[in-house]
Design an enzyme around this catalytic site. Structure first.
Site, PDB file in Angstrom:
ATOM      1  N   ARG A  35       0.831  -1.204   0.000  1.00  0.00           N
ATOM      2  CA  ARG A  35       0.000   0.000   0.000  1.00  0.00           C
ATOM      3  C   ARG A  35       0.868   1.256   0.000  1.00  0.00           C
ATOM      4  NH1 ARG A  35      -5.363   1.424   3.413  1.00  0.00           N
ATOM      5  NH2 ARG A  35      -5.203   3.672   3.408  1.00  0.00           N
ATOM      6  N   THR A 144     -16.006  -7.722   2.846  1.00  0.00           N
ATOM      7  CA  THR A 144     -16.597  -6.404   2.655  1.00  0.00           C
ATOM      8  C   THR A 144     -18.089  -6.515   2.361  1.00  0.00           C
ATOM      9  OG1 THR A 144     -16.689  -4.504   1.149  1.00  0.00           O
ATOM     10  CG2 THR A 144     -15.746  -6.513   0.259  1.00  0.00           C
ATOM     11  N   SER A 179     -17.209  -3.416  -7.990  1.00  0.00           N
ATOM     12  CA  SER A 179     -15.897  -3.036  -8.519  1.00  0.00           C
ATOM     13  C   SER A 179     -15.062  -4.306  -8.651  1.00  0.00           C
ATOM     14  CB  SER A 179     -15.185  -2.057  -7.578  1.00  0.00           C
ATOM     15  OG  SER A 179     -14.681  -2.736  -6.435  1.00  0.00           O
ATOM     16  N   TYR A 181     -12.138  -4.773  -7.232  1.00  0.00           N
ATOM     17  CA  TYR A 181     -11.696  -5.086  -5.868  1.00  0.00           C
ATOM     18  C   TYR A 181     -12.747  -5.923  -5.139  1.00  0.00           C
ATOM     19  CZ  TYR A 181     -11.751  -4.225  -0.843  1.00  0.00           C
ATOM     20  OH  TYR A 181     -11.866  -4.373   0.516  1.00  0.00           O
ATOM     21  N   HIS A 182     -13.999  -5.480  -5.170  1.00  0.00           N
ATOM     22  CA  HIS A 182     -15.055  -6.231  -4.482  1.00  0.00           C
ATOM     23  C   HIS A 182     -15.239  -7.613  -5.099  1.00  0.00           C
ATOM     24  CE1 HIS A 182     -16.179  -2.043  -3.223  1.00  0.00           C
ATOM     25  NE2 HIS A 182     -16.320  -2.680  -2.077  1.00  0.00           N
ATOM     26  N   LYS A 185     -12.877  -9.928  -3.586  1.00  0.00           N
ATOM     27  CA  LYS A 185     -13.329 -10.312  -2.245  1.00  0.00           C
ATOM     28  C   LYS A 185     -14.363 -11.436  -2.321  1.00  0.00           C
ATOM     29  CE  LYS A 185     -12.060  -7.821   0.969  1.00  0.00           C
ATOM     30  NZ  LYS A 185     -10.880  -7.902   1.842  1.00  0.00           N
TER      31      LYS A 185
END
Length: 382
Positions: A35, A144, A179, A181-182, A185
């Site tokens: 990060r 998430t 998205s 990213y999601h 997940k």
């Protein structure tokens, strides 16, 4: 317990490490500074400098007397993660080690590829390492609420009972990520569910809403122990972003109609939820899912709250709706269940004006470091 925190340098990983050592647990943290490196590359660094893990650990020991072991390396590398598990012999594995930004994952092909490779490979390696070296350890994964999307029915806590043509079965709640990213997940949850069935792993998947805040019981009075506080579009969560915008005199960036509703929680409640999940583990062969949030707000409601809080500091906080760069519903039904963690003993902190004022007071001390050019990037989903 012997606890291994993956992604221990992060916004949530570092506060979790302090919190668990203060509770008497033996903690090791691991990170590869992904990060930090991405933020540097994208010119989206946090509001203030954060010491590296070795320096933070030294400072924490001086202040508290508690030790944290540090391991620097890439969890995508099997040799590294194997040696890590052999050395630490974890009884609980807390998995924060993912690229955590939805906007970054949508930035371009390179960001998308990095997100997929890191998030899926790390989760896979964790599963195999637990099976080989720590078969009784519980995996606690930070999922998430974004996995669920915004369905037009109530969101259950991970699972849903379905009756179809006279027959019934319990399934993972349908998910429709908003998205890339999601989506990774969602894939992580599916991987865990597969290996729970195959290998009888113990897993708790915490479907977490956006987190806000800086202050925890452990860092009070010492800002060198604060976590990262990003305020840019890529890595800043919405409450944190809006607080900085309010202080900087930058109009609050409400996307579209501002009706997007999500479940939010104070950073201290994340620490509570992780600790409660760790100390009250899932059973072997169980994928236990909790929806981890305290309150739901629309973006408009958050903007109004921060506008009101700004008046305490004589801040003229403006709200400026922008064309929505994301592909999402701006006005929708949203009613998620979240009783599991309350039943375990969660004592929620609520988003009060006092909490917002405390955050604003801290950010005001760093006002000169705010880079307005980093606040809005206009990363488009389409």
């Amino acid at each position: 317990m012997r606890v291994l925190i993956l992604g221990g340098d992060g916004y949530l990983g570092w506060p979790t490490a302090m919190n668990l050592t203060a509770s008497g647990h033996q903690v090791a943290v691991v990170d590869n500074y992904l990060r930090r490196n991405i933020c540097r590359e994208e010119d989206s660094e946090a509001l203030f400098n954060v010491p590296n893990l070795h320096d933070r650990v030294k400072l924490w020991k001086e202040i508290s007397g508690h030790k944290i072991d540090v391991h620097i390396g890439d969890l995508c590398e099997w040799d590294f993660i194997s040696n890590l598990f052999i050395q630490t012999k974890p009884e609980a594995v807390i998995h924060y080690a993912e690229q955590p930004s939805a906007p970054y994952s949508m930035l371009n092909r390179n960001a998308a590829t990095l997100t997929i490779k890191n998030n899926i490979n790390v989760t896979t390696n964790i599963i195999f390492a637990v099976k080989k070296y720590a078969s009784d350890a519980q995996i606690i994964k930070i999922g998430t609420m974004g996995e669920y999307g915004t369905p037009n029915i109530d969101i259950e806590e991970g699972w849903i009972d379905i009756e179809h043509k006279g027959r019934k079965q319990k399934f993972l709640y349908p998910r429709q990520a908003g998205s890339l990213y999601h989506t990774t997940k969602v894939m992580g949850t599916d991987l865990l569910w597969f290996y729970v069935r195959m290998w009888d792993l113990k897993v708790t998947d915490l479907m977490q809403g956006p987190v806000y805040g800086l202050h925890t019981d452990e860092n009070q009075g010492n800002e060198n122990l604060f976590p990262f506080f990003n305020y840019d579009e890529l890595f800043g969560t919405v409450v944190n972003r809006f607080i900085v915008q309010a202080v900087a005199g930058y109009p609050l960036t409400v996307y579209g109609k501002g009706g997007q509703t999500r479940g939010y929680l104070d950073i201290r409640d994340t620490l509570q939820c992780v600790k409660l999940s760790m100390e009250n583990p899932a059973k072997k062969g169980e994928l236990r899912i909790f929806n981890q949030f305290v309150e739901t707000f629309s973006v408009n409601q958050l903007a109004d709250k921060i506008q009101q809080a700004g008046k305490r500091f004589n801040l003229d906080v403006q709200i400026k709706p922008l064309p929505n760069p994301r592909k999402e519903a701006e006005d929708h039904y949203y009613n998620p269940a979240h009783t599991g963690l309350l039943d375990l003993g969660l004592k929620p902190h609520y988003l009060t004006e006092d909490i917002l004022s405390q955050m604003m007071e801290t950010v005001l001390r760093y006002k000169d470091k705010i880079k307005k050019s980093s606040i809005f990037r206009g990363v488009k989903w389409q």
